[in-house]
Design a protein around this motif. Structure first.
Motif, PDB file in Angstrom:
ATOM      1  N   SER A 238      -8.743  -0.343   0.289  1.00  0.00           N
ATOM      2  CA  SER A 238      -7.772   0.392   1.091  1.00  0.00           C
ATOM      3  C   SER A 238      -7.179   1.510   0.237  1.00  0.00           C
ATOM      4  O   SER A 238      -7.336   1.521  -0.986  1.00  0.00           O
ATOM      5  N   GLU A 239      -6.466   2.398   0.907  1.00  0.00           N
ATOM      6  CA  GLU A 239      -5.818   3.491   0.174  1.00  0.00           C
ATOM      7  C   GLU A 239      -4.834   2.932  -0.849  1.00  0.00           C
ATOM      8  O   GLU A 239      -4.744   3.402  -1.985  1.00  0.00           O
ATOM      9  N   GLU A 240      -4.124   1.884  -0.431  1.00  0.00           N
ATOM     10  CA  GLU A 240      -3.136   1.293  -1.325  1.00  0.00           C
ATOM     11  C   GLU A 240      -3.810   0.653  -2.545  1.00  0.00           C
ATOM     12  O   GLU A 240      -3.341   0.810  -3.680  1.00  0.00           O
ATOM     13  N   GLN A 241      -4.901  -0.063  -2.294  1.00  0.00           N
ATOM     14  CA  GLN A 241      -5.622  -0.680  -3.425  1.00  0.00           C
ATOM     15  C   GLN A 241      -6.136   0.386  -4.388  1.00  0.00           C
ATOM     16  O   GLN A 241      -6.046   0.249  -5.605  1.00  0.00           O
ATOM     17  N   THR A 242      -6.679   1.461  -3.813  1.00  0.00           N
ATOM     18  CA  THR A 242      -7.198   2.543  -4.650  1.00  0.00           C
ATOM     19  C   THR A 242      -6.088   3.156  -5.489  1.00  0.00           C
ATOM     20  O   THR A 242      -6.266   3.397  -6.690  1.00  0.00           O
TER      21      THR A 242
END
Ligand SMILES: [Zn+2]
Length: 256
Positions: A238-242
């Motif tokens: 996800s964007e957050e994980q990235t």
């Protein structure tokens, strides 16, 4: 925010200028920089200090400590000079040797994250005899340190190449152990595909324990960042994980 969690000062004239120009071009905000000396073709703590003093908003100094030669007084000295973290490689005994405990204790007290080279080491200076053993840098020795110094942030570089299981299992189980995925474009990362990372980072929250960095000369950074952005997409992060991997977790470890 993108933070290069693991970079070095190449022993070249005006290296930091070239590095920062490349960071600008690639959108990398900050770099955690260390110098390990001539053995690695790099500058030293003095070079690094000069660089982060000139660019305090971009460069975070990681002081190099040679375990077995330097003592805990150097941790305080480096901290007082403005270094925010420590880098260890090529210890004269195993990483978890009790003689090194005062160094780790001071790092823990001062809140300095500790970046440990782990696994097989590559050196540049040839034609001399060295007391170097990659076996002393097996990731599992960090397990002892993690238990003895639970507030010390420990970064296990290169995922322990080639002891990946050891490194990532510790990152899963021990709160204070992180791994970085650094590796030269033509090095160990070349043969590792998406399935390799999926198999190792299968657990909930795995991508809160993975730090992005380069560990290459700035001329190879574009390829390194492109490779890793592709990896994150292929892994379906996800964007957050990235964002966590690319910088947010490292910012947290540095209390930025
Ligand atoms: Zn390195």
């Amino acid at each position: 925010m993108i933070i290069d969690a693991h970079t070095h000062y190449w022993d070249e004239r005006h290296y930091p200028d070239g590095l920062l120009a490349e960071y600008d071009r690639l959108g990398i905000d900050m770099g955690c920089i260390s110098g390990l000396g001539a053995l690695f073709g790099l500058g030293d703590n003095g070079d690094v200090e000069e660089a982060f003093r000139r660019h305090p908003d971009r460069l975070v100094g990681f002081g190099y400590i040679r375990l077995g030669r330097d003592d805990a007084a150097l941790v305080d000295e480096l901290f007082n000079r403005g270094f925010k973290g420590l880098k260890f490689t090529c210890p004269l005994e195993n990483y978890d040797h009790k003689a090194y405990y005062p160094i780790y204790a001071r790092a823990e007290e001062l809140g300095m994250p500790a970046l440990f080279h782990s696994g097989i080491v590559t050196t540049r200076e040839k034609g001399r005899r060295w007391d170097i053993s990659s076996a002393r840098m097996r990731p599992v020795f960090l397990d002892t340190i993690a238990h003895a110094f639970p507030s010390l942030h420990i970064i296990c570089a290169h995922m322990g190449v080639p002891w990946y299981d050891e490194a990532t299992t510790m990152a899963r189980i021990l709160d204070n152990i992180y791994v970085d995925i650094t590796g030269a474009p033509q090095g160990w990362r070349l043969q590792k595909d998406v399935a390799f990372f999926q198999e190792l980072f299968y657990w909930e929250g795995a991508y809160d324990k993975v730090l992005w960095g380069t560990d290459v000369h700035y001329r190879d950074m574009a390829a390194t960042l492109a490779r890793d952005r592709k990896l994150f997409r292929d892994l379906g992060l996800s964007e957050e994980q990235t964002e966590n991997v690319l910088g947010r977790m490292m910012a947290r470890l540095l209390s930025l």
